[in-house]
Design an enzyme around this catalytic site. Structure first.
Site, mmCIF file in Angstrom:
data_model
loop_
_atom_site.group_PDB
_atom_site.id
_atom_site.type_symbol
_atom_site.label_atom_id
_atom_site.label_comp_id
_atom_site.label_asym_id
_atom_site.label_seq_id
_atom_site.Cartn_x
_atom_site.Cartn_y
_atom_site.Cartn_z
ATOM 1 N N TRP A 1 0.930 -1.245 0.214
ATOM 2 C CA TRP A 1 -0.073 0.128 0.030
ATOM 3 C C TRP A 1 0.813 1.294 -0.017
ATOM 4 C CZ3 TRP A 1 -3.466 -2.783 -1.906
ATOM 5 C CH2 TRP A 1 -3.984 -3.666 -1.154
ATOM 6 N N HIS B 1 -7.755 -13.833 6.815
ATOM 7 C CA HIS B 1 -7.820 -13.534 5.316
ATOM 8 C C HIS B 1 -7.503 -14.771 4.356
ATOM 9 C CE1 HIS B 1 -7.111 -9.131 7.067
ATOM 10 N NE2 HIS B 1 -8.124 -9.669 7.368
ATOM 11 N N GLN C 1 6.713 -0.204 13.433
ATOM 12 C CA GLN C 1 5.919 1.262 13.404
ATOM 13 C C GLN C 1 4.776 1.082 14.599
ATOM 14 O OE1 GLN C 1 4.645 0.100 9.209
ATOM 15 N NE2 GLN C 1 5.376 2.086 8.823
ATOM 16 N N CYS D 1 -21.046 -24.622 0.952
ATOM 17 C CA CYS D 1 -21.194 -25.224 2.173
ATOM 18 C C CYS D 1 -19.896 -24.753 3.156
ATOM 19 C CB CYS D 1 -21.137 -26.482 2.089
ATOM 20 S SG CYS D 1 -19.574 -27.476 1.651
#
Length: 376
Positions: free
Chosen positions: A17, A80, A177, A91
């Site tokens: 990103w 994810h 970060q 199903c």
């Protein structure tokens, strides 16, 4: 936890990103399917083995937790998806494959579940619902946790970012970060995940196993290995098409026409048909199987192409040796493991025309008109 294996992250300094926001095309040279678990992956597996970790929740698609030895839907919830897993749309059953699942324009893989439903890749995009069973397992683990160890995530995507904070657990966050939940952590480390886990395992006196050199079962085939298989499959498809063409020619039977080289069709006086072997003088009431090489042709029948959006002249097949889906164009005599629309699907005018037609028929949202009016 996967960046030390060569797999990029999303929001780091060189993340996907981050690069896209700066107008940079992300580096896609790494074969994610060939990556081996990092020290952090193997340390997590050790904590599970000795009973110090009740369960693991992952938002990574790389399948490295599975390769480390954890079992999806037992001690591993994958919110994810997993690049080696395909999920039934009917199903929700999951099938873990040895090969990485190819993503097609409509997400269908061309294979079917035992219930009759179509399989799709298990990846989750923005706006999609998370898999209920995995989310349920993750929530169950979160409700019983007393300490939550958060490794390498930015904690910016809901609902997964809220799970570590459930049950008023003591939270430890390890990320280079800052995250939105740093203020709620009891321990906050800006170290690399591997370095932090090395210090932790040393303090606990636990020895971490080496990552497996050879993975068996799901995740054992890499995209790089499959590319090497392309040439073999191209030759196989050529032979397959020639052999079956010969078989069709051999099976075109008329009265007195040769069948399978030495058999001829003969009609009795009352009109009944039987077959006579001109070499052995044998007779048979049913048509003999062809004796050409077509009988030994490999089974490479086309998969159901519904939902795959294959261009004209292309077909989808399953490699008999690996079970992986590949795409074949007879006119070009070309085998590809990547869907033929990829790389060009966003450039072809047909898609632009379709989008323009949809936009013309669909009125603009009310809030957009208000914004335009306000700006004027």
């Amino acid at each position: 936890v996967s960046t030390s294996t060569g797999i990029g992250d999303y929001r780091g300094p060189k993340g996907v990103w981050t690069n896209l926001a700066e107008g940079i095309i992300p580096d896609e040279t790494c074969d994610y399917s060939a990556a081996r678990p990092s020290y952090a992956h193997m340390a997590i597996k050790k904590l599970v083995d000795v009973g110090l970790c009740a369960g693991v929740t992952s938002t990574n698609l790389d399948g490295l937790h599975m390769k480390s030895g954890l079992s999806p839907m037992e001690n591993l919830a994958e919110l994810h998806g997993n690049m080696f897993c395909e999920r039934c749309v009917r199903c929700a059953a999951e099938a873990y494959r040895a090969f990485p699942i190819q993503r097609t324009p409509k997400r269908f893989t061309g294979r079917y579940c035992n219930c009759g439903g179509c399989f799709m890749d298990s990846g989750i995009d923005f706006g999609q619902m998370l898999p209920f069973r995995h989310l349920g397992l993750a929530e169950k683990q979160a409700k019983s946790q007393t300490l939550s160890l958060v490794l390498g995530t930015s904690l910016r995507v809901q609902p997964s970012c809220d799970l570590p904070l459930a049950n008023d657990a003591t939270v430890t966050i390890v990320n280079k970060q800052e995250t939105p939940h740093d203020s709620r952590s009891t321990i906050r480390s800006f170290a690399a995940c591997d370095d932090f886990m090395l210090a932790l395992m040393t303090a606990l006196g636990l020895e971490v196993d080496e990552p497996p050199l050879v993975v068996e079962g799901p995740g054992s085939l890499t995209a790089t290995a499959l590319k090497k298989r392309t040439k073999e499959l191209t030759q196989l498809m050529r032979a397959n098409m020639h052999m079956h063409a010969d078989a069709e020619a051999t099976n075109r039977v008329a009265v007195g026409e040769a069948v399978a080289d030495v058999w001829v069709e003969v009609a009795t006086e009352d009109g009944r048909v039987y077959y006579h072997n001109t070499e052995t003088d044998e007779t048979a009431w049913e048509r003999p199987a062809p004796t050409s090489n077509a009988a030994a042709a490999p089974c490479l029948s086309a998969l159901d192409s519904e939902g795959l959006q294959l261009p004209e002249g292309w077909s989808a097949h399953e490699d008999p040796a690996t079970g992986v889906t590949f795409f074949y164009c007879a006119a070009k005599s070309r085998v590809d493991f990547v869907h033929p629309h990829f790389g060009a699907m966003y450039e072809e005018s047909q898609y632009e025309d379709e989008l323009a037609a949809v936009a013309a028929e669909r009125p603009a949202p009310g809030f957009l008109a208000e914004l335009v009016a306000a700006s004027a």
